[in-house]
Each structure stands twice: as C-alpha cells, then as structure tokens.
Design an enzyme around this catalytic site. Structure first.
Site, PDB file in Angstrom:
ATOM      1  CG  HIS A   1     101.597 -40.298  27.514  1.00 29.66           C
ATOM      2  ND1 HIS A   1     101.610 -39.582  28.703  1.00 29.66           N
ATOM      3  CD2 HIS A   1     100.776 -41.367  27.743  1.00 29.66           C
ATOM      4  CE1 HIS A   1     100.841 -40.202  29.595  1.00 29.66           C
ATOM      5  NE2 HIS A   1     100.331 -41.280  29.040  1.00 29.66           N
TER       6      HIS A   1
ATOM      7  CG  HIS B   1     101.722 -45.567  31.997  1.00 32.31           C
ATOM      8  ND1 HIS B   1     102.604 -44.578  31.624  1.00 32.31           N
ATOM      9  CD2 HIS B   1     100.507 -45.166  31.547  1.00 32.31           C
ATOM     10  CE1 HIS B   1     101.951 -43.630  30.970  1.00 32.31           C
ATOM     11  NE2 HIS B   1     100.679 -43.958  30.913  1.00 32.31           N
TER      12      HIS B   1
ATOM     13  CG  HIS C   1      92.769 -42.875  26.306  1.00 30.80           C
ATOM     14  ND1 HIS C   1      93.048 -41.669  26.912  1.00 30.80           N
ATOM     15  CD2 HIS C   1      93.734 -43.722  26.760  1.00 30.80           C
ATOM     16  CE1 HIS C   1      94.119 -41.784  27.680  1.00 30.80           C
ATOM     17  NE2 HIS C   1      94.559 -43.015  27.616  1.00 30.80           N
TER      18      HIS C   1
ATOM     19  CD  GLU D   1      97.065 -41.007  30.522  1.00 32.61           C
ATOM     20  OE1 GLU D   1      97.658 -42.025  30.861  1.00 32.61           O
ATOM     21  OE2 GLU D   1      96.994 -40.643  29.327  1.00 32.61           O
TER      22      GLU D   1
HETATM   23 FE   LIG Z   1      99.235 -42.825  29.853  1.00 28.51          FE
END
Ligand SMILES: [Fe+2]
Length: 280
Positions: free
Chosen positions: A12, A59, A193, A240
């Site tokens: 995302h 977030h 990431h 995530e």
């Molecule tokens: Fe994210």
C-alpha cells in the site's frame, strides 16, 4: 449467505497513490508496476464484489498515540479520506456497511477476539492505495468497504498467528450473515521494506517470494514466523505482512492462486500482489 470468495494481498506504498493522482503511471519508473497490476484490476472488474473487507494499518492519521487499537473495525457508514500532509487524496470517500460490521463485531467478540468498535475515523493511504490499484479511478467506489485497522506502528503488533486466527474468525462471522453477498478481503502493506535507520532501503526478494509461496501453499508455516524474523529478515516495516495472514486465514483451508506480481522498487519498498480464490 455472505461468503468470502477471494483475497487480495497487496502493498500500500503511498508513493503509488501519489503516482496515480499526479498522472505519472506511464512514466518509465512507474510503468512496469502499473502494468503488473493490470491483470489484477481486470480480475476485480470481473469479480464485482459487493463488499470489501480492507485489512490495513493507519499511519498515525486516524489514531494518534493517545489511543492505538490492536484491531479496530470500522462500523461507520462513511469513512472520509485523511489529509496526510499534502491534502487529502482526490479519491471518493469510502461507504461502509454498519449492519454487517456490527454483526462481525458481535461474532468476533463472542469468538474471543477483543475488537475495538470504530464508528468514526478517516482512512489513509493504507486503504486508499489498494483501492486505487484494484478499482482504478472511479467517481464512486463500486462496493461497500469495511475497514479493519491493525496496529503495526507501535510495538507490540499482534503476532502473525493471532492475525491468521482472526482471519478464520472473520470467515465464520461473514458466513453467519444472512444475505447473499460476495465478499473480497484484502491484506495490505509490506512487502520487505525499511524506511528509516542504517538499514533504510532494505529489500529481501527471497523472503518475499517465500512469503508469497507460503500464502498459496502453506499458510500454517507462515503463521509461525515470529515478529522478530520479519524485522530482521525483511526490514522494520515488513511487520505489515502479518495483515496478509488475516486475509489468508479468512479464505479457509484451501485457496487457489490466480495471480501474482512482484516488483522492486516503488519508493523504497518491494511491491507484491497476490490474488487467491477460496476453494473451501
Ligand atoms: Fe504502511
């Protein structure tokens, strides 16, 4: 009876949403990524779900550090788009499904999952980027959306195993809703990431490939990955990926992989998508 017919796993990354909004999808940097999503978008156009359950994380837009639900289910009838610092994305608000969401809350809490009821919140790129990738740029989204905001921002996040079990409970909840509905569940975020610190930019293709393989063939193995392994092997923000296990758990025992795409990089992340159709 309502039924979860399929699941979509997808990154995302906010830069993807920005690339769409700024008309950059055909630029050389972005073109391969959007080409890879075309078959997925086509699948969605043919599948036409009535409802999407969007497992994503906020977030620090809807929830600041005053209150951080581990699992927050959106029970409102509309969710507006959050301004993440550059103005809200020019995409439609999300129409919820309070009746089904309330039923899910009842079923999940009685199933011993301590859900947080969220009647009002704004939704950020964690939700809107996957919507744009899979539905394009319509004036209104073509289905209702029940957001499930999962904490992966503030330690400790729920384990992958807990997420997998929650997915199974979501399947039971949806199947006891007495209305013929096609439901597609998304698991979003990842893949490997890390966006800060000395390892910023870390990507691990092997880990990601194994994860995609596991979703398809051996989700029980994935559910045993401890939180530290995500962080160590795939970067701090790869935690995530536990959200993809909620999606996989909700598909039942057997699921058939119908599409997969993997691309490096988008911004500083590895991007992956997978579509699994439930065979249970
Ligand atoms: Fe994210």
């Amino acid at each position: 009876m309502a039924k979860i017919i399929a699941g979509v796993g997808t990154s995302h990354t906010p830069a993807i949403g920005a690339a769409i909004d700024l008309g950059k999808t055909k630029e050389p940097y972005w073109a391969p990524l959007f080409k890879g999503y075309e078959p997925a978008k086509q699948w969605m156009a043919e599948t036409k779900p009535d409802v999407v359950i969007m497992v994503y994380n906020d977030h620090v837009n809807a929830f600041d550090f005053k209150i951080i639900p581990t699992f927050g289910l959106g029970c409102g009838d509309e969710f507006k788009i959050a301004d993440e610092g550059w103005g809200a994305r020019p995409v439609p608000s999300v129409q919820g499904y309070p009746e089904l969401a309330s039923h899910m809350i009842q079923s999940l809490v009685l199933d011993e999952f301590d859900m947080t009821i969220v009647n009002e919140m704004q939704v950020d790129h964690g939700l809107t980027t996957p919507m744009s990738l899979m539905f394009g740029q319509p004036k209104e989204w073509p289905c209702r959306v029940i957001p499930l905001a999962v904490n992966v921002i503030q330690y400790p996040a729920a384990t992958g195993h807990r997420c997998f079990m929650l997915g199974k409970a979501i399947r039971r909840a949806v199947e006891t809703w007495n209305e013929d509905l096609k439901v597609v569940i998304f698991g979003t975020g990842g893949m490997s990431h890390q966006i800060q610190g000395p390892r910023a930019g870390l990507v691990n293709r092997e880990f990601d490939t194994n994860f995609l393989d596991g979703l398809s063939k051996d989700p029980d193995r994935l559910a045993k990955i401890p939180p530290l392994e995500y962080l160590r092997e795939a970067g701090a923000e790869a935690i995530e990926l536990v959200m993809w296990l909620i999606m996989r758990g909700a598909l039942g025992e057997k699921a058939r992989e119908v599409y997969r795409f993997y691309h490096i990089p988008a911004s500083s992340t590895a991007v992956g998508t997978i579509i699994l159709e439930s065979e249970s």
